[in-house]
Scaffold this active site. Structure first.
Site, PDB file in Angstrom:
ATOM      1  N   TYR A 266       0.822  -1.205   0.000  1.00 48.37           N
ATOM      2  CA  TYR A 266       0.000   0.000   0.000  1.00 48.37           C
ATOM      3  C   TYR A 266       0.863   1.264   0.000  1.00 48.37           C
ATOM      4  CZ  TYR A 266      -3.274   3.597   1.079  1.00 48.37           C
ATOM      5  OH  TYR A 266      -4.022   4.745   0.999  1.00 48.37           O
TER       6      TYR A 266
ATOM      7  N   TRP B  34       1.268   5.618  -1.809  1.00 49.95           N
ATOM      8  CA  TRP B  34       1.006   6.565  -2.889  1.00 49.95           C
ATOM      9  C   TRP B  34       2.073   6.577  -3.964  1.00 49.95           C
ATOM     10  CZ3 TRP B  34      -2.105  11.327  -3.589  1.00 49.95           C
ATOM     11  CH2 TRP B  34      -3.374  11.198  -3.009  1.00 49.95           C
TER      12      TRP B  34
END
Ligand code: MGD
Ligand code: MGD
Ligand code: MO
Length: 799
Positions: free
Chosen positions: A109, A111
């Site tokens: 996980y 960005w």
């Protein structure tokens, strides 16, 4: 040298390479409100924390897999790429052979960076799917709770976000916004994938000019820019549900609710009404009941309800409210409040989720699907809701509930992470350290020596977008932006794609992974396919790739600026039903009720969070910490950049403290303070401010976690709030992240010389005259000269 176009999660910009290897950064010429984060780009690029060579943790290099106790504590040995890639490929093959592919956790996980091709997760997931599969993760830290709740109560979570009523419609029609969590302007500079024109700051200015009233319901005054006519209701964090129920109660008690709308467009209202008026449990949820819970006068609550019913009102909830225990409740209760007002589907009225959370919510851009890297199906079905990472590693084989099902944590032996920073994003980092000590091998691709890289066994240096070619754009972007390479890779950094292609080569599936294309050929291929599809759909006519590349961008076809969420449904709920069991907005969900979950009943309800001021848990730790998004960086990204450094106080992350709370603790502005609870502690620099509710602290996320050696639970020298937050799920329904709140105590630092911030320097790196590549963990490293981590000599930035 000419300016190179590029884009980022915080906006499109131009890069001018300097003769000394550095870069100058200029905002995109069409951007009406460039992000302050741009100031951090140049300094981060060649910062001393860049990972310059592949590195292996000393204990792993010597002892091999299963030496995890040393993670985050031992120095690293720099090795050649050949050696590092052999080690990683060997481990992937071994773990798959011995335990099966589900023993590889590749959720990864995070960005990462903008860019459609080099997007780190997309590359890793494609690689691991072709490898034979991996345990994946679902949902997000952003919205983990709403992504599970909304499909059940309005049918489609994505629709609420993508089809949110647009800002021009709001500016034109809304007379009152009741903004739970505000519309924090600091956040709207960010949109995943990129944004070329930041329009929201302009819409907020138009709102003020139009005289639209905003009731700011938030512990922080800065959650709304000065400008719109404001009534600030400084609610006690975590208690909005009580306030929403009381507002709804007032509407009903005073006959101001829209019975026709409730009957036509919702289901389950009678059940909720019995709970509101106290028939269900003997407690009417009126304003007098809510006042002491949420810290607002009952008369103020009643007055707000009357005002809402008297005008065109939009109820908005930031995503932060659901990033807390029982996070379903404020979202569901706000929806119920908007239903009682009866304005859902009317221009400027109704409900919204995430205005001020992300730049694209309510934006007017075209929402075209952009080119993307094809993803083969993952042959492994195992997954976790992403915020259960520590439980996964600590409790293999254990059962847990999720979205109405019972799942079991697989037994993970190898963790492969690219493009995320769990030692930034996860809660209770002391617990995460114990969890990360368990797997046999941890592989991390990172541009920087983040806390996650420091807790890995094998660290592979990754490039950033300025060091490679790509194209990018966000969900409502106005442009597809060519991302030209501006500088050479830093040190020996390689693209994630190149790293994975080299691993695929060793593992025998390179042709499937690369499909025989170079990165430039991939860009041309993905662009070409996309352009063809757009033309076939009559959605646009992009120029040939070479033209696009030379122009540096292509403006996407526009679309109407006015948009009202649920307009069709409201107009004709029979013909346009929602994808819920009843086809209506579910104010009571029989399906959720049937699960019998104590922490998520069948209708919105007030559930007292365990960490609330005034509760027994608050006796020793009376202050409520709000750990929100940082204004000066993107999560942990750009923490070493100028904007972030300039905002530090006493060389640490700044914590905002109300003057009353500061005075009671003899804390002065600029003092070094220690914030603590039973889970951990951190140092921070005090910034005294009366723009927050007394009893509340604000310590944003993203200061790189810097645990002082030998401290257990950890003392973070730098000010990362996840040293303090609890690793508890929002509920047994959604298992979402709850990092937004924690009860803490604060005191002035009196311990003499404070531990220095070391995390903005690389860890101890031992040189290794590299022997021939070996497929298995080699012998110990040749003892080299140790370079001690240099503590920051002085606060790196002066305010
Ligand atoms: N207490 C608390 N915690 C929270 C939150 C909160 O509200 N409170 N919010 C949560 C939310 S909403 C989110 S989204 C998460 C964010 O958590 P993350 O997304 O994990 O945070 P980032 O700092 O963006 O991490 C991205 C990492 O990827 C690296 N990176 C960038 N580009 C590349 C690349 O091209 N390749 C590779 N290999 N790496 C790259 C960066 O250096 C950085 O370390 O945090 C969550 N954590
Ligand atoms: N500059 C910048 N922008 C960002 C990001 C970033 O890292 N930096 N991250 C992006 C990401 S990944 C996401 S998911 C979004 C997140 O968007 P959000 O989750 O909405 O953002 P936050 O800043 O965490 O929270 C918004 C505000 O909610 C308020 N709040 C907190 N708790 C409560 C409560 O209990 N009740 C009420 N009424 N208010 C409360 C806080 O004062 C806070 O400032 O932001 C995005 N935008
Ligand atoms: Mo997020």
């Amino acid at each position: 040298m000419s300016d190179r176009p590029t884009t980022s999660h915080w906006g499109a910009f131009r890069v001018r390479p300097r003769p000394d290897g550095g870069v100058l950064v200029e905002p995109h010429p069409d951007d009406p409100a460039p992000s302050p984060l741009l100031a951090g780009v140049a300094g981060s690029l060649h910062h001393r924390t860049r990972v310059r060579r592949p590195a292996v943790r000393e204990g792993w290099l010597r002892g091999g897999p299963g030496t995890g106790a040393g993670r985050g504590r031992e120095p690293f040995v720099e090795v050649s790429w050949e050696r590092a890639l052999d080690l990683v490929a060997g481990e992937l093959a071994r773990v798959k052979r011995e335990f099966g592919p589900q023993a590889v956790f590749g959720g990864s996980y995070g960005w990462a960076s903008a860019g459609r091709f080099h997007h780190a997760q997309s590359q890793l997931h494609r690689f691991l799917a072709l490898f034979g599969g991996y345990t994946s993760s679902r949902n997000s830290y952003s919205l983990g709770t709403s992504l599970v709740l909304l499909p059940r109560v309005v049918g489609d979570a994505e629709a609420v976000l993508r089809a949110a009523s647009s800002w021009p419609t709001i500016v034109r029609h809304t007379r009152l916004i009741v903004a739970f969590g505000g519309v924090p302007a600091k956040n709207v500079y960010v949109t995943p994938g990129g944004v070329t024109r930041h329009t929201t700051p302009g819409f907020l200015a138009e709102l003020a000019a139009a005289g639209t009233e905003v009731a700011l319901v938030s512990p922080l005054r800065d959650d709304l820019p000065d400008g719109p006519v404001t009534d600030w209701l400084p609610v006690v964090p975590g208690t909005d549900t009580a306030l929403m129920l009381a507002l709804t109660h007032t509407l009903v008690a005073e006959g101001l609710h829209d019975r026709a709308f409730l009957a036509r467009c919702t289901s389950g209202w009678p059940v909720l009404e019995r709970y509101l008026d106290g028939r269900a449990d003997g407690t009417p949820k009126d304003a007098d009941w809510a006042a002491p819970i949420c810290g607002l006068a009952a008369e103020r609550i009643r007055a707000l309800a009357r005002r809402m019913a008297a005008t065109r009102t939009l109820v908005t909830v930031t995503w932060s409210l659901q990033r807390a225990r029982y996070g379903e409740q404020p979202v569901w209760a706000a929806l119920a409040l908007a239903c009682a007002l009866g304005q859902i589907g009317l221009p400027g009225g109704g409900f919204g989720h995430g205005y001020g959370s992300m730049g694209d919510v309510g934006d007017t851009g075209p929402a075209l699907r952009l080119p993307f890297l094809p993803q083969p199906a993952n042959p492994v079905e195992e997954f976790i809701p992403c915020a259960r990472i520590a439980d996964l590693l600590l409790h293999p084989g254990e059962e847990y509930p999720y979205d109405g099902t019972t799942r079991r944590y697989p037994d993970v032996r190898l963790v492969h992470w690219a493009g995320g920073n769990p030692f930034h994003h996860h809660q209770d980092l002391g617990r995460l350290r114990r969890a990360f000590a368990r797997p046999e091998t941890v592989v991390v691709h990172e541009p920087h020596w983040t806390a996650t890289a420091r807790h890995a066994d094998i660290v592979l240096p990754a490039t950033t977008p300025l060091e490679r070619e790509d194209f990018g754009g966000g969900r409502r972007d106005t442009h597809l932006v060519a991302m030209h390479r501006a500088v050479d890779p830093v040190g020996e950094a390689r693209d994630d794609h190149a790293i994975l292609a080299a691993l695929a080569e060793r593992l025998g599936f390179a042709p499937e992974f690369t499909e025989g294309r170079t990165p430039r050929q991939w860009l041309e291929h993905l662009y070409g396919q996309w352009a063809e599809q757009l033309r076939a759909d009559g959605a646009g006519d992009p120029p040939p790739f070479d033209r696009f590349w030379a122009d540096g961008e292509w403006q996407l076809p526009g679309q109407p600026a006015e948009r009202t969420l649920f307009a069709e449904f409201r107009a004709d709920p029979e013909r346009h039903p929602l994808a819920t069991p009843s086809g209506r907005i579910e104010l009571h969900s029989p399906a959720i009720a049937a699960l019998g979950l104590p922490d998520c009943p069948g209708h919105p309800a007030w559930l007292d969070p365990p960490e609330r001021p005034g509760t027994p848990a608050a006796r020793r730790h009376p202050l409520l910490l709000v750990a929100n998004q940082p204004a000066t960086r993107l999560h942990s990204q750009l923490d070493v950049g100028a904007a972030s450094l300039a905002d530090k106080v006493a060389g640490r992350e700044a914590v905002e403290v109300h003057p009353d709370d500061a005075a009671a603790r003899s804390v002065a502005d600029g003092d070094l303070v220690r914030i603590f609870n039973d889970r951990g502690a951190c140092l921070a620099g005090a910034r005294i401010s009366d723009r927050l509710r007394p009893g509340v602290l604000r310590l944003p996320t993203g200061a790189w976690f810097d645990p002082v050696p030998g401290t257990e639970p950890p003392l973070c020298a730098h000010g990362n709030p996840n040293a303090l937050t609890a690793d508890l799920p929002s509920s047994r329904l959604s298992q979402g992240c709850t990092g937004q709140h924690a009860l803490v105590q604060l005191e002035r630092w009196t311990g003499g010389d404070p531990p220095p911030v070391t995390v903005h320097h690389p860890p101890v790196l031992l040189p290794c005259p590299d022997p021939a590549p070996s497929p298995t963990p080699g012998p110990g490293p040749t003892p080299g000269t140790r370079t001690a981590p240099r503590p920051d000599p002085a606060p790196e930035a002066v305010r």
